[in-house]
Design a protein around this motif. Structure first.
Motif, PDB file in Angstrom:
ATOM      1  N   GLY A 144       0.784  -1.234   0.000  1.00  0.00           N
ATOM      2  CA  GLY A 144       0.000   0.000   0.000  1.00  0.00           C
ATOM      3  C   GLY A 144       0.812   1.277   0.000  1.00  0.00           C
ATOM      4  O   GLY A 144       0.297   2.341   0.363  1.00  0.00           O
ATOM      5  N   LYS A 145       2.076   1.205  -0.412  1.00  0.00           N
ATOM      6  CA  LYS A 145       2.910   2.410  -0.450  1.00  0.00           C
ATOM      7  C   LYS A 145       2.596   3.240  -1.696  1.00  0.00           C
ATOM      8  O   LYS A 145       2.209   2.710  -2.740  1.00  0.00           O
ATOM      9  N   MET A 146       2.773   4.541  -1.602  1.00  0.00           N
ATOM     10  CA  MET A 146       2.714   5.418  -2.773  1.00  0.00           C
ATOM     11  C   MET A 146       4.134   5.659  -3.253  1.00  0.00           C
ATOM     12  O   MET A 146       4.990   6.113  -2.480  1.00  0.00           O
ATOM     13  N   ILE A 147       4.394   5.354  -4.538  1.00  0.00           N
ATOM     14  CA  ILE A 147       5.719   5.568  -5.121  1.00  0.00           C
ATOM     15  C   ILE A 147       5.606   6.634  -6.203  1.00  0.00           C
ATOM     16  O   ILE A 147       4.882   6.464  -7.191  1.00  0.00           O
ATOM     17  N   LEU A 148       6.310   7.736  -6.005  1.00  0.00           N
ATOM     18  CA  LEU A 148       6.366   8.800  -7.011  1.00  0.00           C
ATOM     19  C   LEU A 148       7.588   8.533  -7.889  1.00  0.00           C
ATOM     20  O   LEU A 148       8.721   8.578  -7.407  1.00  0.00           O
ATOM     21  N   PRO A 149       7.380   8.221  -9.185  1.00  0.00           N
ATOM     22  CA  PRO A 149       8.472   7.718 -10.026  1.00  0.00           C
ATOM     23  C   PRO A 149       9.517   8.759 -10.354  1.00  0.00           C
ATOM     24  O   PRO A 149       9.242   9.960 -10.446  1.00  0.00           O
ATOM     25  N   ASP A 150      10.743   8.258 -10.569  1.00  0.00           N
ATOM     26  CA  ASP A 150      11.911   9.103 -10.794  1.00  0.00           C
ATOM     27  C   ASP A 150      11.742  10.086 -11.943  1.00  0.00           C
ATOM     28  O   ASP A 150      12.025  11.271 -11.800  1.00  0.00           O
ATOM     29  N   PHE A 151      11.285   9.599 -13.103  1.00  0.00           N
ATOM     30  CA  PHE A 151      11.295  10.480 -14.268  1.00  0.00           C
ATOM     31  C   PHE A 151      10.220  11.564 -14.192  1.00  0.00           C
ATOM     32  O   PHE A 151      10.210  12.481 -15.014  1.00  0.00           O
ATOM     33  N   TYR A 152       9.341  11.481 -13.215  1.00  0.00           N
ATOM     34  CA  TYR A 152       8.503  12.639 -12.875  1.00  0.00           C
ATOM     35  C   TYR A 152       9.177  13.466 -11.787  1.00  0.00           C
ATOM     36  O   TYR A 152       9.408  14.669 -11.938  1.00  0.00           O
ATOM     37  N   LEU A 153       9.523  12.817 -10.688  1.00  0.00           N
ATOM     38  CA  LEU A 153       9.873  13.558  -9.483  1.00  0.00           C
ATOM     39  C   LEU A 153      11.184  14.314  -9.598  1.00  0.00           C
ATOM     40  O   LEU A 153      11.332  15.385  -9.007  1.00  0.00           O
ATOM     41  N   ASN A 154      12.161  13.782 -10.337  1.00  0.00           N
ATOM     42  CA  ASN A 154      13.428  14.518 -10.428  1.00  0.00           C
ATOM     43  C   ASN A 154      13.553  15.313 -11.730  1.00  0.00           C
ATOM     44  O   ASN A 154      14.650  15.599 -12.194  1.00  0.00           O
ATOM     45  N   ALA A 155      12.400  15.682 -12.299  1.00  0.00           N
ATOM     46  CA  ALA A 155      12.400  16.444 -13.555  1.00  0.00           C
ATOM     47  C   ALA A 155      12.690  17.927 -13.353  1.00  0.00           C
ATOM     48  O   ALA A 155      12.728  18.685 -14.325  1.00  0.00           O
TER      49      ALA A 155
END
Length: 474
Positions: A348-359
């Motif tokens: 049930g974790k929320m994962i904010l993906p790299d290619f969005y978050l470090n843009a």
């Protein structure tokens, strides 16, 4: 679509597997998806470095241009002993989807030089950087309208200055400095670029955590303020992510670095922690900190938000079951393996993906590139006019009310936006808008189960449209 080669690195295989998984949920033609997924150009180079003992060392390096759906292509240059062709291909691939996702009109690229920069003198690093640039120039793989590198792990403004200078000598012209971003301000860099990636990470996490419905599903109240945060990595991205998390009211309780990790449930003062590390060379020995020799173990401590901001493959199927954070924001590229992601999502974790978050880095790099091509700083034309208009507004308010607004408020209202203000505003708008596009995809595609797949589908759709509109795929 392209087959996954068993000899490819774990990181690259994970990137390809994620792409195939997301692409299968779209309705685009197989051939178009093939073009979107495979790299366009892979260039490996070997060149000699003369050592102080008059011997020579052969340096290996790469530049990968993943997608030419838009030009120029864009991507950082990494200096690290771990660099290999597959890693550079994986990072270039992520850059294509990152640029598409946040509507930055670049194709994706990446570069890598297989060295440990700590083992070389500044003069040797300059020689390596300039020779690498020369090799790229010879192959027409760098230029303001062709391929625009930027800093990455192991490089910074100094290396970008060497690249800009070398390119300008070999290809002089009015737009020559637009060949690379992340430059020092003295070479027409842009204010706000250094902290852009870390600031963008926090803008993205903050926006995701504003949605009460989504936070309730994972057992959190809405908002980043008051939440506990652990950051892996205390370099440029990790430090600024920690700093801006603290400024948003979060409590930074843990930091992990290569020399070890520290934890304090009451939190750290991030600027003071940086001061300590600069003075002593280590996080260790900070007053009140619990020290952890195996720094990766810090990621398993209690917290609400975990930000892995170091290298790829840091959370695996081995340690994923012990991760306690409810929100995981990928500040680094590929820090979570596919097997680990499946475990985390099942929990049930929320994962904010790299290619969005470090843009954030590429977003502000785009602004620097525009500044170099236009040859004028953001805010230079409008700042004085804005100040005069705001002054007249304050004077009108005071005349109408018969009261002064106070010196502090007067100064705040009257000042015009400078370059840093405009850059930060554009970055914040980009991260907020892009997150809601991803979330909309997640809601609209019933078979999409993760924000990563939703972000990939959003990017695939945008790249597909660009190819079709170009006439290559009518």
């Amino acid at each position: 679509m392209a087959e996954i080669n068993n000899e490819e690195s774990k990181f690259y295989k994970d990137v390809l597997a994620s792409l195939h998984s997301a692409a299968a949920l779209t309705k685009h033609p197989k051939g178009l998806l093939e073009q979107i997924i495979v790299p366009n150009s892979v260039y490996k180079m070997n060149f000699p470095l003369r050592l102080e003992n008059d011997d020579y060392e052969v340096i290996q390096a790469w530049r990968v241009q993943h997608s030419h759906h838009k030009l120029p292509v864009k991507g950082g240059i990494r200096f690290a002993e771990s660099v290999n062709a597959d890693e550079v291909k994986a990072l270039a691939t992520l850059m294509s989807f990152k640029c598409a996702l946040v509507n930055v009109p670049f194709g994706g690229a990446k570069g890598g030089v297989k060295i440990n920069p700590r083992k070389y003198t500044a003069r040797q690093l300059e020689t390596i950087t300039r020779r690498y640039t020369t090799e790229l120039v010879k192959k027409e793989m760098i230029g303001p309208s062709i391929d625009v590198p930027a800093p990455d792990y192991g490089t910074g403004a100094r290396e970008m200055a060497w690249i800009a200078d070398t390119y300008s000598l070999l290809r002089p012209g009015i737009n020559a400095l637009g060949c690379v971003t992340g430059k020092p301000l003295s070479m027409h860099g842009i204010r706000g670029r250094t902290e852009a990636t870390g600031r963008g990470v926090i803008f993205g996490i903050r926006e995701a955590m504003t949605i009460t419905e989504d936070m309730k599903k994972i057992g959190l109240t809405a908002g980043l303020a008051g939440k506990t945060v652990i950051v892996q990595g205390f370099g440029n991205v990790g430090y600024h992510a920690a700093l801006y998390a603290q400024e948003e009211g979060a409590i930074v309780v843990g930091i992990a670095e290569y020399e070890g990790g520290i934890y304090n449930k009451d939190g750290f003062d991030v600027p003071d922690l940086l001061r300590h590390r600069k003075e002593t060379g280590s996080l260790m020995g900070y007053p009140g900190a619990q020290e952890i020799k195996q720094s990766k173990e810090v990621m398993e401590f209690e917290c609400d938000v975990l930000i892995p901001a170091a290298l790829e493959n840091q959370i695996t199927e081995e340690n994923a079951p012990r991760i306690k954070a409810k929100v995981i924001g990928e500040g680094a590229n590929g820090p979570i393996t596919r097997e680990a992601e499946a475990i985390l999502l099942a929990k049930g974790k929320m994962i904010l993906p790299d290619f969005y978050l470090n843009a954030g880095g590429v977003t502000v790099s785009y602004l620097e590139w525009l500044k170099n091509l236009s040859r004028v700083s953001f805010g230079k034309i409008t700042k004085r006019y804005d100040q005069m208009e705001n002054t007249r507004i304050v004077q009108a308010i005071e005349a109408a009310t018969g009261k002064g607004v106070g010196d502090d408020l007067r100064k705040m209202i009257m000042r015009g936006a400078d370059e840093r203000d405009l850059v930060n505003s554009a970055l914040e708008e980009t991260m907020i808008t892009s997150y809601h596009q991803v979330r909309e995809t997640l809601v609209n595609y019933k078979d999409v189960k993760s924000l990563r797949d939703a972000a990939l589908i959003t990017s695939i759709d945008k790249i597909a449209i660009a190819y079709m509109e170009s006439g290559i795929f009518p």
